[in-house]
Write a protein that holds these residues in place. Sequence first.
Motif, PDB file in Angstrom:
ATOM      1  N   THR A 191       0.851  -1.196   0.000  1.00 36.50           N
ATOM      2  CA  THR A 191       0.000   0.000   0.000  1.00 36.50           C
ATOM      3  C   THR A 191       0.887   1.246   0.000  1.00 36.50           C
ATOM      4  O   THR A 191       0.655   2.213  -0.727  1.00 36.50           O
ATOM      5  N   ASN A 192       1.944   1.204   0.825  1.00 35.34           N
ATOM      6  CA  ASN A 192       2.872   2.336   0.855  1.00 35.34           C
ATOM      7  C   ASN A 192       3.556   2.535  -0.495  1.00 35.34           C
ATOM      8  O   ASN A 192       3.807   3.663  -0.894  1.00 35.34           O
ATOM      9  N   VAL A 193       3.837   1.437  -1.196  1.00 42.99           N
ATOM     10  CA  VAL A 193       4.503   1.563  -2.501  1.00 42.99           C
ATOM     11  C   VAL A 193       3.613   2.375  -3.451  1.00 42.99           C
ATOM     12  O   VAL A 193       4.056   3.347  -4.066  1.00 42.99           O
ATOM     13  N   HIS A 194       2.319   2.006  -3.526  1.00 46.37           N
ATOM     14  CA  HIS A 194       1.504   2.750  -4.502  1.00 46.37           C
ATOM     15  C   HIS A 194       1.111   4.131  -3.997  1.00 46.37           C
ATOM     16  O   HIS A 194       0.889   5.051  -4.777  1.00 46.37           O
ATOM     17  N   LYS A 195       1.080   4.304  -2.656  1.00 49.65           N
ATOM     18  CA  LYS A 195       0.718   5.618  -2.128  1.00 49.65           C
ATOM     19  C   LYS A 195       1.871   6.621  -2.203  1.00 49.65           C
ATOM     20  O   LYS A 195       1.670   7.794  -2.448  1.00 49.65           O
ATOM     21  N   HIS A 196       3.092   6.129  -1.942  1.00 45.89           N
ATOM     22  CA  HIS A 196       4.191   7.086  -1.761  1.00 45.89           C
ATOM     23  C   HIS A 196       5.386   6.931  -2.701  1.00 45.89           C
ATOM     24  O   HIS A 196       6.171   7.852  -2.835  1.00 45.89           O
ATOM     25  N   ALA A 197       5.573   5.736  -3.286  1.00 48.39           N
ATOM     26  CA  ALA A 197       6.878   5.465  -3.902  1.00 48.39           C
ATOM     27  C   ALA A 197       7.042   5.988  -5.332  1.00 48.39           C
ATOM     28  O   ALA A 197       8.158   6.249  -5.756  1.00 48.39           O
ATOM     29  N   ARG A 198       5.952   6.140  -6.048  1.00 50.55           N
ATOM     30  CA  ARG A 198       6.017   6.425  -7.497  1.00 50.55           C
ATOM     31  C   ARG A 198       6.939   5.413  -8.184  1.00 50.55           C
ATOM     32  O   ARG A 198       7.834   5.760  -8.954  1.00 50.55           O
ATOM     33  N   GLN A 222      10.862   6.355  -5.305  1.00 52.84           N
ATOM     34  CA  GLN A 222      11.660   7.519  -4.920  1.00 52.84           C
ATOM     35  C   GLN A 222      12.332   7.406  -3.544  1.00 52.84           C
ATOM     36  O   GLN A 222      13.178   8.237  -3.208  1.00 52.84           O
ATOM     37  N   GLY A 223      11.978   6.384  -2.777  1.00 52.31           N
ATOM     38  CA  GLY A 223      12.614   6.198  -1.474  1.00 52.31           C
ATOM     39  C   GLY A 223      12.275   7.313  -0.495  1.00 52.31           C
ATOM     40  O   GLY A 223      11.549   8.250  -0.823  1.00 52.31           O
ATOM     41  N   PHE A 224      12.775   7.208   0.722  1.00 48.71           N
ATOM     42  CA  PHE A 224      12.530   8.260   1.717  1.00 48.71           C
ATOM     43  C   PHE A 224      13.565   8.174   2.831  1.00 48.71           C
ATOM     44  O   PHE A 224      14.295   7.193   2.939  1.00 48.71           O
ATOM     45  N   ASP A 225      13.607   9.231   3.624  1.00 46.93           N
ATOM     46  CA  ASP A 225      14.552   9.285   4.732  1.00 46.93           C
ATOM     47  C   ASP A 225      13.895   8.583   5.938  1.00 46.93           C
ATOM     48  O   ASP A 225      13.014   9.156   6.589  1.00 46.93           O
ATOM     49  N   ASN A 236       2.844  13.148  12.617  1.00 48.33           N
ATOM     50  CA  ASN A 236       2.134  13.091  11.333  1.00 48.33           C
ATOM     51  C   ASN A 236       0.988  12.080  11.314  1.00 48.33           C
ATOM     52  O   ASN A 236       0.346  11.892  10.287  1.00 48.33           O
ATOM     53  N   LYS A 237       0.783  11.414  12.465  1.00 48.84           N
ATOM     54  CA  LYS A 237      -0.301  10.425  12.573  1.00 48.84           C
ATOM     55  C   LYS A 237      -0.171   9.309  11.528  1.00 48.84           C
ATOM     56  O   LYS A 237      -1.152   8.887  10.913  1.00 48.84           O
ATOM     57  N   ASN A 238       1.053   8.856  11.282  1.00 52.90           N
ATOM     58  CA  ASN A 238       1.265   7.729  10.369  1.00 52.90           C
ATOM     59  C   ASN A 238       1.213   6.449  11.187  1.00 52.90           C
ATOM     60  O   ASN A 238       1.893   6.330  12.198  1.00 52.90           O
ATOM     61  N   LEU A 239       0.415   5.503  10.740  1.00 53.99           N
ATOM     62  CA  LEU A 239       0.276   4.264  11.507  1.00 53.99           C
ATOM     63  C   LEU A 239       0.880   3.043  10.822  1.00 53.99           C
ATOM     64  O   LEU A 239       1.109   2.023  11.446  1.00 53.99           O
ATOM     65  N   GLY A 240       1.117   3.153   9.516  1.00 56.45           N
ATOM     66  CA  GLY A 240       1.537   1.974   8.759  1.00 56.45           C
ATOM     67  C   GLY A 240       2.834   1.351   9.254  1.00 56.45           C
ATOM     68  O   GLY A 240       2.882   0.153   9.551  1.00 56.45           O
ATOM     69  N   LEU A 241       3.892   2.160   9.357  1.00 52.73           N
ATOM     70  CA  LEU A 241       5.185   1.615   9.776  1.00 52.73           C
ATOM     71  C   LEU A 241       5.096   1.085  11.203  1.00 52.73           C
ATOM     72  O   LEU A 241       5.631   0.013  11.521  1.00 52.73           O
ATOM     73  N   LEU A 242       4.385   1.850  12.057  1.00 51.88           N
ATOM     74  CA  LEU A 242       4.226   1.408  13.453  1.00 51.88           C
ATOM     75  C   LEU A 242       3.508   0.065  13.532  1.00 51.88           C
ATOM     76  O   LEU A 242       3.925  -0.838  14.251  1.00 51.88           O
TER      77      LEU A 242
END
Length: 276
Positions: A191-198, A222-225, A236-242
């Motif tokens: 899900t993160n790949v299609h939401k954020h990775a391009r 595009q990766g991320f830090d 940021n209220k991100n729950l996926g990685l957690l």
Amino acid sequence: MATSWRRSSGSSEPSSITTRWSPAGVTSRTRSNFSLSDLQRMYSNNGSHPAPDGDKQFRDASRQVFQIIEEERMRIARDMHDGPAQSMANLVLQAEILERLLDRNPKQLVTELAEFKNSVRNALEETRQLIFDLRPMTLDDLGLIPTLRKFIKEYGDRYGLSTRFNVVGQERRLPGNMEGVLFRITQEALTNVHKHARAKMAEVTMNLQPTRVTVVVKDDGQGFDVARTEANLHKNKNLGLLSMRERAELEKGALEIRSQPGRGTEVKVEIPLGKR
Ligand SMILES: Nc1ncnc2c1ncn2[C@@H]1O[C@H](COP(=O)(O)OP(=O)(O)OP(=O)(O)O)[C@@H](O)[C@H]1O
Ligand SMILES: [Mg+2]
């Protein structure tokens, strides 16, 4: 920039974040200040009863669990309302138009009927997708590997990504809830790949060894830090990685994320097998 790796449990490196209670399977935005290990410690205190001084904490934790369950129900209700319920309401309207055409224009009726059948098919597909997202039945019936194979293929088709699924080692069923946990982690990583990775490509590799199982989800996006993102997860209220980490920890495993801006992302979960 150096590639950054972040680990959770099972590592000698300290995790850069404190993993707090965010129950598996829950995509709600509520987060409590109570960690899973706090809850486990209270339960393990001489059997199944919490220590007296833990009573208040325990009640607070229970309250928060109920609140999270309620929010999850609200999310499901919303998905049902916006998805299948909406589609079915449209089907009723379409059927009424067809009814009127019966007398007025039987020729057009035939064309419209084909359209109607298409809409019914779409509504059915939408409902099946919702059920699959909630809990794929194939997970219990056929197991993790066939479920992932189907999921990854459909995921690629849906988001226009090239996907690969590799299985290394001996294909077999995994004990307890391990298959569910690995499925949810893979699902969130994709899900993160299609939401954020391009990304153009996503690859999932499952490695079944006698003493451990690993799943790696890799993209060429595009990766991320990772360090910076993890430091701001709560803000940021991100729950996926957690939630991926929490799930891995529940199975006594570890989750690692390797990413670098511009060079894609790799999420690796490793869970020990054998004596549990
Ligand atoms: N594969 C990836 N490629 C690029 N960035 C990513 C990837 N995975 C995660 N990220 C970054 O990490 C952040 C945190 O991810 P996380 O899954 O925790 O939250 P989210 O996806 O934004 O929200 P949600 O709570 O719905 O999962 C994302 O917002 C995104 O910036
Ligand atoms: Mg996410």
